[in-house]
Motif scaffolding. Structure first.
Motif, PDB file in Angstrom:
ATOM      1  N   SER A  83       6.528   0.740 -12.170  1.00  0.00           N
ATOM      2  CA  SER A  83       6.660   1.212 -10.801  1.00  0.00           C
ATOM      3  C   SER A  83       6.432   0.049  -9.851  1.00  0.00           C
ATOM      4  CB  SER A  83       5.644   2.328 -10.531  1.00  0.00           C
ATOM      5  OG  SER A  83       5.710   2.757  -9.194  1.00  0.00           O
ATOM      6  N   ILE A  84       7.444  -0.224  -9.010  1.00  0.00           N
ATOM      7  CA  ILE A  84       7.382  -1.327  -8.060  1.00  0.00           C
ATOM      8  C   ILE A  84       7.535  -0.751  -6.653  1.00  0.00           C
ATOM      9  CG2 ILE A  84       8.473  -3.473  -7.313  1.00  0.00           C
ATOM     10  CD1 ILE A  84       9.650  -3.641 -10.202  1.00  0.00           C
ATOM     11  N   ALA A  85       6.637  -1.113  -5.766  1.00  0.00           N
ATOM     12  CA  ALA A  85       6.717  -0.616  -4.392  1.00  0.00           C
ATOM     13  C   ALA A  85       6.135  -1.655  -3.453  1.00  0.00           C
ATOM     14  CB  ALA A  85       5.964   0.703  -4.256  1.00  0.00           C
ATOM     15  N   GLY A  86       6.544  -1.577  -2.202  1.00  0.00           N
ATOM     16  CA  GLY A  86       6.041  -2.503  -1.193  1.00  0.00           C
ATOM     17  C   GLY A  86       5.494  -1.754   0.006  1.00  0.00           C
ATOM     18  N   ASP A  87       4.653  -2.421   0.737  1.00  0.00           N
ATOM     19  CA  ASP A  87       4.032  -1.805   1.908  1.00  0.00           C
ATOM     20  C   ASP A  87       5.021  -1.503   3.023  1.00  0.00           C
ATOM     21  OD1 ASP A  87       1.604  -1.967   0.644  1.00  0.00           O
ATOM     22  OD2 ASP A  87       0.924  -3.729   1.744  1.00  0.00           O
ATOM     23  N   TYR A  88       6.128  -2.250   3.088  1.00  0.00           N
ATOM     24  CA  TYR A  88       7.064  -2.115   4.201  1.00  0.00           C
ATOM     25  C   TYR A  88       8.413  -1.560   3.753  1.00  0.00           C
ATOM     26  CZ  TYR A  88       3.541  -4.949   6.455  1.00  0.00           C
ATOM     27  OH  TYR A  88       2.361  -5.411   6.945  1.00  0.00           O
ATOM     28  N   ASP A  89       8.412  -0.654   2.784  1.00  0.00           N
ATOM     29  CA  ASP A  89       9.652  -0.080   2.264  1.00  0.00           C
ATOM     30  C   ASP A  89      10.433   0.627   3.359  1.00  0.00           C
ATOM     31  OD1 ASP A  89      11.368   0.872  -0.092  1.00  0.00           O
ATOM     32  OD2 ASP A  89      10.770   2.764   0.841  1.00  0.00           O
ATOM     33  N   GLY A  90       9.761   1.333   4.220  1.00  0.00           N
ATOM     34  CA  GLY A  90      10.434   2.024   5.301  1.00  0.00           C
ATOM     35  C   GLY A  90      10.747   3.473   4.998  1.00  0.00           C
ATOM     36  N   VAL A  91      10.739   3.846   3.741  1.00  0.00           N
ATOM     37  CA  VAL A  91      10.992   5.243   3.366  1.00  0.00           C
ATOM     38  C   VAL A  91       9.793   5.781   2.594  1.00  0.00           C
ATOM     39  CG1 VAL A  91      12.499   6.839   2.135  1.00  0.00           C
ATOM     40  CG2 VAL A  91      13.488   4.904   3.354  1.00  0.00           C
ATOM     41  N   ALA A  92       9.546   5.225   1.414  1.00  0.00           N
ATOM     42  CA  ALA A  92       8.389   5.650   0.617  1.00  0.00           C
ATOM     43  C   ALA A  92       7.153   4.911   1.124  1.00  0.00           C
ATOM     44  CB  ALA A  92       8.619   5.350  -0.860  1.00  0.00           C
ATOM     45  N   THR A  93       6.182   5.661   1.590  1.00  0.00           N
ATOM     46  CA  THR A  93       4.965   5.034   2.088  1.00  0.00           C
ATOM     47  C   THR A  93       4.050   4.672   0.921  1.00  0.00           C
ATOM     48  OG1 THR A  93       3.717   7.101   2.253  1.00  0.00           O
ATOM     49  CG2 THR A  93       5.075   6.480   4.167  1.00  0.00           C
ATOM     50  N   PRO A  94       3.153   3.713   1.116  1.00  0.00           N
ATOM     51  CA  PRO A  94       2.194   3.385   0.055  1.00  0.00           C
ATOM     52  C   PRO A  94       1.383   4.606  -0.383  1.00  0.00           C
ATOM     53  CG  PRO A  94       2.163   1.687   1.737  1.00  0.00           C
ATOM     54  CD  PRO A  94       3.029   2.800   2.257  1.00  0.00           C
ATOM     55  N   GLU A  95       1.097   5.499   0.546  1.00  0.00           N
ATOM     56  CA  GLU A  95       0.329   6.706   0.207  1.00  0.00           C
ATOM     57  C   GLU A  95       1.132   7.637  -0.711  1.00  0.00           C
ATOM     58  OE1 GLU A  95      -1.141   4.713   3.652  1.00  0.00           O
ATOM     59  OE2 GLU A  95       0.821   5.649   3.444  1.00  0.00           O
ATOM     60  N   GLU A  96       2.423   7.761  -0.447  1.00  0.00           N
ATOM     61  CA  GLU A  96       3.275   8.615  -1.296  1.00  0.00           C
ATOM     62  C   GLU A  96       3.408   8.030  -2.700  1.00  0.00           C
ATOM     63  OE1 GLU A  96       6.385  10.573   1.892  1.00  0.00           O
ATOM     64  OE2 GLU A  96       6.717   8.504   1.258  1.00  0.00           O
ATOM     65  N   VAL A  97       3.604   6.732  -2.784  1.00  0.00           N
ATOM     66  CA  VAL A  97       3.713   6.073  -4.090  1.00  0.00           C
ATOM     67  C   VAL A  97       2.396   6.220  -4.849  1.00  0.00           C
ATOM     68  CG1 VAL A  97       4.065   3.873  -5.267  1.00  0.00           C
ATOM     69  CG2 VAL A  97       5.512   4.489  -3.321  1.00  0.00           C
ATOM     70  N   GLU A  98       1.288   6.042  -4.159  1.00  0.00           N
ATOM     71  CA  GLU A  98      -0.033   6.191  -4.788  1.00  0.00           C
ATOM     72  C   GLU A  98      -0.232   7.615  -5.291  1.00  0.00           C
ATOM     73  OE1 GLU A  98      -3.576   5.025  -6.356  1.00  0.00           O
ATOM     74  OE2 GLU A  98      -2.152   3.686  -5.378  1.00  0.00           O
ATOM     75  N   ALA A  99       0.121   8.603  -4.495  1.00  0.00           N
ATOM     76  CA  ALA A  99      -0.020  10.005  -4.911  1.00  0.00           C
ATOM     77  C   ALA A  99       0.879  10.315  -6.098  1.00  0.00           C
ATOM     78  CB  ALA A  99       0.309  10.930  -3.738  1.00  0.00           C
ATOM     79  N   GLY A 100       2.053   9.686  -6.171  1.00  0.00           N
ATOM     80  CA  GLY A 100       2.981   9.908  -7.275  1.00  0.00           C
ATOM     81  C   GLY A 100       2.484   9.370  -8.600  1.00  0.00           C
ATOM     82  N   LYS A 101       1.504   8.469  -8.587  1.00  0.00           N
ATOM     83  CA  LYS A 101       0.952   7.927  -9.829  1.00  0.00           C
ATOM     84  C   LYS A 101       0.362   9.013 -10.717  1.00  0.00           C
ATOM     85  CE  LYS A 101      -0.244   3.278  -8.245  1.00  0.00           C
ATOM     86  NZ  LYS A 101      -1.377   2.356  -8.025  1.00  0.00           N
ATOM     87  N   ALA A 102      -0.070  10.106 -10.108  1.00  0.00           N
ATOM     88  CA  ALA A 102      -0.656  11.210 -10.884  1.00  0.00           C
ATOM     89  C   ALA A 102       0.358  11.798 -11.859  1.00  0.00           C
ATOM     90  CB  ALA A 102      -1.170  12.294  -9.942  1.00  0.00           C
ATOM     91  N   TYR A 103       1.654  11.601 -11.607  1.00  0.00           N
ATOM     92  CA  TYR A 103       2.710  12.179 -12.431  1.00  0.00           C
ATOM     93  C   TYR A 103       3.341  11.166 -13.375  1.00  0.00           C
ATOM     94  CZ  TYR A 103       2.046  15.599  -8.789  1.00  0.00           C
ATOM     95  OH  TYR A 103       1.482  16.497  -7.911  1.00  0.00           O
ATOM     96  N   LEU A 104       2.726   9.976 -13.480  1.00  0.00           N
ATOM     97  CA  LEU A 104       3.215   8.937 -14.397  1.00  0.00           C
ATOM     98  C   LEU A 104       2.351   8.917 -15.662  1.00  0.00           C
ATOM     99  CD1 LEU A 104       3.851   6.037 -11.858  1.00  0.00           C
ATOM    100  CD2 LEU A 104       5.538   7.551 -12.905  1.00  0.00           C
ATOM    101  N   PRO A 105       2.905   8.392 -16.764  1.00  0.00           N
ATOM    102  CA  PRO A 105       2.111   8.301 -17.992  1.00  0.00           C
ATOM    103  C   PRO A 105       0.888   7.413 -17.776  1.00  0.00           C
ATOM    104  CG  PRO A 105       4.435   7.856 -18.431  1.00  0.00           C
ATOM    105  CD  PRO A 105       4.264   7.909 -16.939  1.00  0.00           C
ATOM    106  N   ALA A 106      -0.115   7.638 -18.576  1.00  0.00           N
ATOM    107  CA  ALA A 106      -1.335   6.819 -18.498  1.00  0.00           C
ATOM    108  C   ALA A 106      -1.007   5.365 -18.836  1.00  0.00           C
ATOM    109  CB  ALA A 106      -2.382   7.355 -19.468  1.00  0.00           C
ATOM    110  N   VAL A 107      -1.696   4.448 -18.193  1.00  0.00           N
ATOM    111  CA  VAL A 107      -1.524   3.027 -18.477  1.00  0.00           C
ATOM    112  C   VAL A 107      -2.206   2.728 -19.802  1.00  0.00           C
ATOM    113  CG1 VAL A 107      -2.037   0.703 -17.662  1.00  0.00           C
ATOM    114  CG2 VAL A 107      -1.466   2.494 -16.020  1.00  0.00           C
ATOM    115  N   VAL A 108      -1.476   2.036 -20.657  1.00  0.00           N
ATOM    116  CA  VAL A 108      -2.062   1.675 -21.969  1.00  0.00           C
ATOM    117  C   VAL A 108      -2.255   0.197 -22.100  1.00  0.00           C
ATOM    118  CG1 VAL A 108      -1.312   3.690 -23.234  1.00  0.00           C
ATOM    119  CG2 VAL A 108       0.228   1.742 -23.014  1.00  0.00           C
TER     120      VAL A 108
END
Length: 108
Positions: A83-108
């Motif tokens: 998952s790659i994201a930036g602070d200045y994406d303009g659409v997906a906010t850092p908060e939305e990307v952070e909240a979406g981590k709950a739905y990703l597989p665990a980091v191994v």
């Protein structure tokens, strides 16, 4: 470097209209495929992984400013996700990307 890169045409140029189209392009001469997308394209890549958990040739997904939602959670999946994201994406906010981590597989 010998990597095949395929851009999947989408109906109306919207990934939302063709989330399953990658399946028809994943040829058997390449044993492992990575699927990626930006924004809605990434969300549809996550949806594709969610709907095709038995697809052995899908080796991982790459999300650019994208994330799955609770209805398509990959949390229980073993598929690698970058998952790659930036602070200045303009659409997906850092908060939305952070909240979406709950739905990703665990980091191994």
């Amino acid at each position: 470097l010998g990597f095949r890169v395929v851009i999947v045409p989408m109906p109306g140029n919207l990934a939302l209209n063709g989330a399953d189209r990658a399946l028809g392009l994943m040829t058997d001469d390449i044993p492992k495929w990575f699927l990626g997308g930006h924004s809605m394209g990434g969300a549809m890549a996550a949806l594709f992984a969610f709907e095709n958990p038995e697809l052995e040739k899908l080796a991982g997904i790459i999300l650019w400013a994208a994330y799955p939602d609770g209805a398509n959670s990959l949390e229980a999946s073993e598929i690698p996700v970058l998952s790659i994201a930036g602070d200045y994406d303009g659409v997906a906010t850092p908060e939305e990307v952070e909240a979406g981590k709950a739905y990703l597989p665990a980091v191994v």
